[in-house]
Design a protein around this motif. Structure first.
Motif, PDB file in Angstrom:
ATOM      1  N   ILE A 100       0.811  -1.222   0.000  1.00 53.27           N
ATOM      2  CA  ILE A 100       0.000   0.000   0.000  1.00 53.27           C
ATOM      3  C   ILE A 100       0.845   1.273   0.000  1.00 53.27           C
ATOM      4  N   LYS A 101       2.108   1.145   0.379  1.00 53.72           N
ATOM      5  CA  LYS A 101       2.994   2.318   0.358  1.00 53.72           C
ATOM      6  C   LYS A 101       3.420   2.693  -1.065  1.00 53.72           C
ATOM      7  N   ALA A 102       3.157   1.809  -2.005  1.00 51.73           N
ATOM      8  CA  ALA A 102       3.562   2.052  -3.391  1.00 51.73           C
ATOM      9  C   ALA A 102       2.497   2.813  -4.184  1.00 51.73           C
ATOM     10  N   ILE A 103       1.567   3.443  -3.483  1.00 50.84           N
ATOM     11  CA  ILE A 103       0.434   4.077  -4.161  1.00 50.84           C
ATOM     12  C   ILE A 103       0.866   5.116  -5.205  1.00 50.84           C
ATOM     13  N   ARG A 104       1.890   5.900  -4.899  1.00 50.25           N
ATOM     14  CA  ARG A 104       2.350   6.904  -5.878  1.00 50.25           C
ATOM     15  C   ARG A 104       2.989   6.245  -7.094  1.00 50.25           C
ATOM     16  N   ALA A 105       3.757   5.207  -6.848  1.00 50.95           N
ATOM     17  CA  ALA A 105       4.386   4.479  -7.957  1.00 50.95           C
ATOM     18  C   ALA A 105       3.317   3.793  -8.814  1.00 50.95           C
ATOM     19  N   VAL A 106       2.284   3.283  -8.167  1.00 48.01           N
ATOM     20  CA  VAL A 106       1.170   2.653  -8.873  1.00 48.01           C
ATOM     21  C   VAL A 106       0.462   3.696  -9.740  1.00 48.01           C
TER      22      VAL A 106
END
Length: 157
Positions: A100-106
């Motif tokens: 969930i911490k990868a939201i910006r990368a996603v």
């Protein structure tokens, strides 16, 4: 690499591909002359896009060959799993990825999707249901979501 331009309800659309698959489909923000003759390798893509816009196709079956990083390709595979007429938030997509911490990368990978409509990045919305960022413009994202909605607006008169 073969290229063609077609007219769609959302503007002129440029398709690139070859025998290895369709590498890009982008909506253009300018008027272009549509091709009179579609290269054979792109004909099925044009047919399927036209069927989508006519409302008779809900799923694409094309050989795809987009260029991107391994991470981007993982996200694009997840996008392909979002059913027609459904939406998913960037947070939910990050959870599916397992981080969930990868939201910006996603969100960034979503924005780099080179296969407009076929890889349905328009089906990703904000956690609060808002329309957020779309490379083709929010008016096109809204149109696509309305087009796919099972609840069509009826006229009152």
């Amino acid at each position: 690499m073969e290229t063609c331009i077609i007219k769609s309800p959302l503007g002129f659309t440029k398709i690139n591909g070859d025998v290895t698959g369709i590498s890009s489909i982008v909506v253009l923000n300018s008027q272009e002359k549509p091709n009179d003759i579609i290269p054979e390798v792109l004909q099925d893509c044009v047919i399927q896009l036209n069927e989508y816009f006519q409302g008779t196709r809900k799923q694409f079956s094309l050989k795809l060959n987009p260029e991107g990083t391994d991470f981007q390709k993982r996200i694009w595979k997840l996008l392909e799993q979002i059913p027609y007429g459904k939406t998913l938030s960037y947070l939910e997509l990050s959870k599916q990825l397992g981080d969930i911490k990868a939201i910006r990368a996603v969100a960034n990978a979503n924005g780099k999707n080179p296969l407009w409509i076929v890889i349905p990045c328009h089906r990703v919305i904000g956690s609060d249901g808002s329309l957020t960022g779309y490379a083709g413009g929010l008016h096109r994202k809204q149109w696509l979501l309305n087009h796919e909605s099972p609840f069509k607006q009826q006229t009152l008169f």
